[in-house]
Design a protein around this motif. Sequence first.
Motif, PDB file in Angstrom:
ATOM      1  N   ILE A 459       0.861  -1.027  -0.087  1.00 22.33           N
ATOM      2  CA  ILE A 459       0.036  -0.001  -0.097  1.00 22.33           C
ATOM      3  C   ILE A 459       0.925   1.187  -0.022  1.00 22.33           C
ATOM      4  O   ILE A 459       1.834   1.209   0.655  1.00 22.33           O
ATOM      5  CB  ILE A 459      -0.858   0.205   1.325  1.00 22.33           C
ATOM      6  N   ASN A 460       0.495   2.378  -0.694  1.00 21.43           N
ATOM      7  CA  ASN A 460       1.181   3.236  -0.969  1.00 21.43           C
ATOM      8  C   ASN A 460       0.296   4.845  -1.013  1.00 21.43           C
ATOM      9  O   ASN A 460      -0.811   4.564  -1.726  1.00 21.43           O
ATOM     10  CB  ASN A 460       1.945   3.414  -1.943  1.00 21.43           C
ATOM     11  N   VAL A 461       0.582   5.941   0.019  1.00 14.78           N
ATOM     12  CA  VAL A 461      -0.293   6.675  -0.005  1.00 14.78           C
ATOM     13  C   VAL A 461       0.658   8.340  -0.265  1.00 14.78           C
ATOM     14  O   VAL A 461       1.758   8.094   0.346  1.00 14.78           O
ATOM     15  CB  VAL A 461      -0.947   6.978   1.442  1.00 14.78           C
ATOM     16  N   ALA A 462       0.261   8.928  -1.418  1.00 17.94           N
ATOM     17  CA  ALA A 462       1.132  10.146  -1.515  1.00 17.94           C
ATOM     18  C   ALA A 462      -0.013  11.157  -1.856  1.00 17.94           C
ATOM     19  O   ALA A 462      -1.205  11.038  -2.161  1.00 17.94           O
ATOM     20  CB  ALA A 462       1.922   9.834  -2.598  1.00 17.94           C
ATOM     21  N   LEU A 473      -6.075   3.183   7.418  1.00 18.74           N
ATOM     22  CA  LEU A 473      -6.820   2.804   6.528  1.00 18.74           C
ATOM     23  C   LEU A 473      -7.554   1.480   6.809  1.00 18.74           C
ATOM     24  O   LEU A 473      -7.035   1.026   8.161  1.00 18.74           O
ATOM     25  CB  LEU A 473      -6.029   2.226   5.209  1.00 18.74           C
ATOM     26  N   SER A 474      -8.642   1.199   6.331  1.00 20.73           N
ATOM     27  CA  SER A 474      -8.918  -0.191   6.448  1.00 20.73           C
ATOM     28  C   SER A 474      -9.313  -0.972   5.338  1.00 20.73           C
ATOM     29  O   SER A 474      -9.441  -0.098   4.211  1.00 20.73           O
ATOM     30  CB  SER A 474     -10.799  -0.145   7.072  1.00 20.73           C
ATOM     31  N   LEU A 475      -9.324  -2.303   5.195  1.00 21.34           N
ATOM     32  CA  LEU A 475      -9.114  -3.000   4.029  1.00 21.34           C
ATOM     33  C   LEU A 475      -9.800  -4.273   4.289  1.00 21.34           C
ATOM     34  O   LEU A 475      -9.828  -5.032   5.219  1.00 21.34           O
ATOM     35  CB  LEU A 475      -7.571  -3.307   3.757  1.00 21.34           C
ATOM     36  N   SER A 476     -10.577  -4.567   2.998  1.00 23.48           N
ATOM     37  CA  SER A 476     -11.315  -5.667   2.824  1.00 23.48           C
ATOM     38  C   SER A 476     -11.061  -6.441   1.627  1.00 23.48           C
ATOM     39  O   SER A 476     -10.964  -5.929   0.740  1.00 23.48           O
ATOM     40  CB  SER A 476     -12.928  -5.428   2.826  1.00 23.48           C
ATOM     41  N   VAL A 477     -11.068  -7.577   1.649  1.00 20.36           N
ATOM     42  CA  VAL A 477     -10.671  -8.600   0.641  1.00 20.36           C
ATOM     43  C   VAL A 477     -11.940  -9.470   0.385  1.00 20.36           C
ATOM     44  O   VAL A 477     -12.146 -10.402   1.499  1.00 20.36           O
ATOM     45  CB  VAL A 477      -9.502  -9.426   0.488  1.00 20.36           C
ATOM     46  N   ILE A 478     -12.656  -9.673  -0.588  1.00 15.68           N
ATOM     47  CA  ILE A 478     -13.627 -10.622  -0.678  1.00 15.68           C
ATOM     48  C   ILE A 478     -13.599 -11.394  -2.052  1.00 15.68           C
ATOM     49  O   ILE A 478     -12.780 -10.924  -3.102  1.00 15.68           O
ATOM     50  CB  ILE A 478     -15.235 -10.066  -0.703  1.00 15.68           C
ATOM     51  N   ASN A 479     -14.058 -12.601  -2.093  1.00 16.33           N
ATOM     52  CA  ASN A 479     -14.296 -13.313  -3.501  1.00 16.33           C
ATOM     53  C   ASN A 479     -15.366 -12.806  -4.174  1.00 16.33           C
ATOM     54  O   ASN A 479     -16.848 -13.148  -3.810  1.00 16.33           O
ATOM     55  CB  ASN A 479     -14.295 -14.676  -2.992  1.00 16.33           C
ATOM     56  N   THR A 858       7.255   7.033   4.930  1.00 15.76           N
ATOM     57  CA  THR A 858       7.464   6.969   3.740  1.00 15.76           C
ATOM     58  C   THR A 858       6.008   6.705   2.799  1.00 15.76           C
ATOM     59  O   THR A 858       5.912   6.568   1.582  1.00 15.76           O
ATOM     60  CB  THR A 858       8.361   5.813   3.160  1.00 15.76           C
ATOM     61  N   GLY A 859       5.021   6.688   3.558  1.00 13.14           N
ATOM     62  CA  GLY A 859       3.462   6.534   3.021  1.00 13.14           C
ATOM     63  C   GLY A 859       3.343   5.105   2.544  1.00 13.14           C
ATOM     64  O   GLY A 859       2.373   5.060   1.747  1.00 13.14           O
ATOM     65  N   LYS A 860       4.317   4.253   3.147  1.00  2.79           N
ATOM     66  CA  LYS A 860       3.950   2.982   2.899  1.00  2.79           C
ATOM     67  C   LYS A 860       3.385   2.070   3.783  1.00  2.79           C
ATOM     68  O   LYS A 860       3.549   2.222   5.176  1.00  2.79           O
ATOM     69  CB  LYS A 860       5.235   2.123   2.236  1.00  2.79           C
ATOM     70  N   ALA A 861       2.831   0.889   3.471  1.00  6.55           N
ATOM     71  CA  ALA A 861       2.140  -0.180   4.511  1.00  6.55           C
ATOM     72  C   ALA A 861       2.311  -1.647   3.804  1.00  6.55           C
ATOM     73  O   ALA A 861       2.050  -1.457   2.463  1.00  6.55           O
ATOM     74  CB  ALA A 861       0.982   0.119   5.106  1.00  6.55           C
ATOM     75  N   ALA A 862       2.248  -2.594   4.354  1.00 13.73           N
ATOM     76  CA  ALA A 862       2.121  -3.751   3.697  1.00 13.73           C
ATOM     77  C   ALA A 862       1.420  -4.872   4.591  1.00 13.73           C
ATOM     78  O   ALA A 862       1.427  -4.735   5.784  1.00 13.73           O
ATOM     79  CB  ALA A 862       3.645  -4.406   3.710  1.00 13.73           C
ATOM     80  N   VAL A 863       0.479  -5.702   3.798  1.00 16.47           N
ATOM     81  CA  VAL A 863      -0.351  -6.669   4.880  1.00 16.47           C
ATOM     82  C   VAL A 863      -0.275  -8.007   3.931  1.00 16.47           C
ATOM     83  O   VAL A 863       0.163  -7.914   2.568  1.00 16.47           O
ATOM     84  CB  VAL A 863      -1.792  -6.239   4.887  1.00 16.47           C
TER      85      VAL A 863
END
Length: 897
Positions: A459-462, A473-479, A858-863
Amino acid sequence: MKSRYFLFVFILLLSGYGFAFMPQDNPLDTILSRLAKMRDEFPQEKVHIHTDRPYYTVGDTIWFKAYIVHAEQNALSNLSKILYVDLINEKDSLKKSLRLPVVAGLAWGDFVLPDSLAEGNYRLRSYTNWMRNFGEEYYFDKVIKVGSAYTTRVIGNASYVFNKIGEKENVGAVITYTDVKGEPMGGKEVSYTVQMEARNIAKGKGVTDAQGRLTINFTNSQPFILKSGRVNTTLKLDEKTSVTKSFPLKATSSETDIQLFPEGGQLVTGLRSKVGFKAVRADGLSQGVSGEVRDQDNTVVAEFKSEHAGMGFFALTPQEGKTYTATITFTDGSQRRIAVPLAQPSGYVLSVGNNDPGNLSVRVLASADLVGKGEVTLVAQSNSQIKYVAKNDMTTASLSAVIPKKRFDTGILQLTLFSPAYQPVAERLVFISRPSSFNLSATTDKATYRTREKVKLAINVADTAGKPVIGNLSLSVINESKVPFDDVNETTILSNLLLSSDLKGYIEKPNYYFTEPDEEKLRHLDNLMLTQGWRRFTWKSLLTGTYPSISFQPEKSLSISGRVKTLGGKPVTGGKVLLLASKGSMMILDTVTDTEGRFRFDNLSFTDSTRVVIQARNAKDKKNVDIEIDRVPPQLVTRSKNSPDVEVNVNSSLMPYLQTRNRDYEELKKRGMLRRNIMLEEVKIVEKKQPVRNSANLNGAGHADAIITAEKLQNCVTIDQCLWGVMGVMVRNGIAYSTRSPNTPMQLILDGMYMDPEFLTSIVPQDVESIEVLRTVGNTAIYGMRGGGGVLVINTKRGEPNYSYKTYVPGITTYNPQGYYIAREFYAPNYDDPKISKDLPDLRTTVYWTPNVLTDSTGKAAVSFFTAGEPGTYKVVTEGLDGKGGIGRQVYRFKVN
């Protein structure tokens, strides 16, 4: 008409205090200072809820994150530290309410949808205590469809046909029943009732035909009072079992309402104006229309056609002495004629052009009698924050200006024109669309994955200049192959915080304007601004110095407070108060009362399961005192402004998802993994109804003309509010009367004791088990003369034979406060762990959910997470904001084979 292009004399920008240099008697100074006071002393909060997916089935969990922001710039709020999130069913009954701790404007939680829950349209409502001061129109309120898969044996569908005779509206409802395979259920006995605004207006029985259909005909004879309701049916499967199905009745008419909105507020003779229009059906949804405008000589002066959601506009220059009529043509070819609002002989027209990406073009027109009569003033503000003020002499009939949009933030801007006497004479809303300062990007390390394979998401935010931004942020992954959904219908952080939360009334598919926006959608959005009502405050109130009445303070922590009095009602000064938890969280606290006998315990932290005991003594350590606990009345459940979003046939609309879930359940059942607590809620054994508990009714428990249960009482502040809408009962000055004897108060009986009618408002609704309403002679006769005006039998939860209404032990009381809900953690299997079996079915629809992703400097995150056990298109939805009001949302997809 002579036109002059000029630039308004610029006075003020971006500051509520920059007008101090003006003379103190300047009326503009008063207007701006009152706006500044509104901004500073009555700050507005907004709430957005991001859910893991758009719809559910019973047995699922709703995972959500809440963003609480200041309305001024959509920056995270530090005002309120407690948030309420409610789950409400179709009958406007509160199913569950959560009280969440707010940290830095953020909170998250979840609702488990039990297997016993009925299918239907549920509401997710959220607000802070402070927001209650300004009206629930600005609460977060979203309709969520909940279907029923494994527990469903019968699928019901309703369709309606309407016709009107005089004032009466006739409805033909066709109910079709099939089994889950689509086979019609013919020859089944069905009983039904039709309810509108909680009143029964029809009931009957019938038998389904060979196609499983039953036709029900009824009449709404009071359409001005009874607007919507539901058709409740019971299908008899056999001698022992039946199935209940309930269908929303959103309206009893097919008529379309046409509204015309002159730009700025009014038409003025001789001045060319835009006229916005909106066509809305009785169910609240839009209707496409076209038409023409003719003058009194039958000359066509304008033609029009709706563009999106029944909205559009036409241009008109009204002439002196003429009237105009619009002929509306509907999609079925039918027509209707409506009068165009009459033009005023004198006045101003405020016209705003919003087509240029970089500038607003503003034009002020004045009738001839107002030319040369002084300066006009233009004020631009958003959420009481002054953005721009300019003034100029109206020396000609037309003045124009161009205002750079970079002066304004993205969102709704209110432009108000003031006359030389500083009266608001024209107003226009515009939507400012600017490049986002919160550019969000989420990408996976691969485009395609296998099932149960690890996914790494970066994830990158600028900002617009490419500089890194720290975002939450909040994050959802669905099929998405299992949960298909058109993003246009979603409620997003953009559509909510930038649009819906600032407008009263229903907006149809607000995310339409933010999904791949282009010039056409921006034009449609401007049509919405022309036609949508909007008032956080009225100028009339502001100019007279009238501000919102504050009844609810911002909550900074959980607290318990109250008052200690002598048995004679006098305050106990210096009394000792001890608070201890008898269940749940461990607490032992003490304090002393002030000169008014008040005490308060602040900065508490406890969960919903906590029960407390409060003990009080006077200064001489005597226990003969009375303790009153302060109770904030709960928020009432009223009709949602989003009721047009209600789906009449929920299960049918979600059928692809429900069929998928049903296959999932069957797979789990074959493997012996299906939970054994699933209940067939829609299938009910036909048995004798349970009597009303604790009843003091001399006719016998439940023998009444109407019964109000504890479930319906829980959201009333006072008992008399609970009686509003009960057929045949009216309340005047806190006293109940029957419409059969409108001048004789109803006899009040509380746990068998005869009480004065005035005592009604003294009863706490949450203490009541039921109210039995007796109005007809057959039910009131046993009470003799006392029952002449009707009887209200009120049975409390403590009410038992030989007990009084209020029993207490002096100097001690118990209290069950609503504590914090502790959010659960979303479970996602880690297939790198050898202890996790890959042989068991992994049927997740929400593959991954995390409510708290924070980008670094740095505006970055990883999941990372693992794909489920089924292939498909996986949809990643990321929403969030930074600390400065930047808002972002991204939808990203990848394949799983």
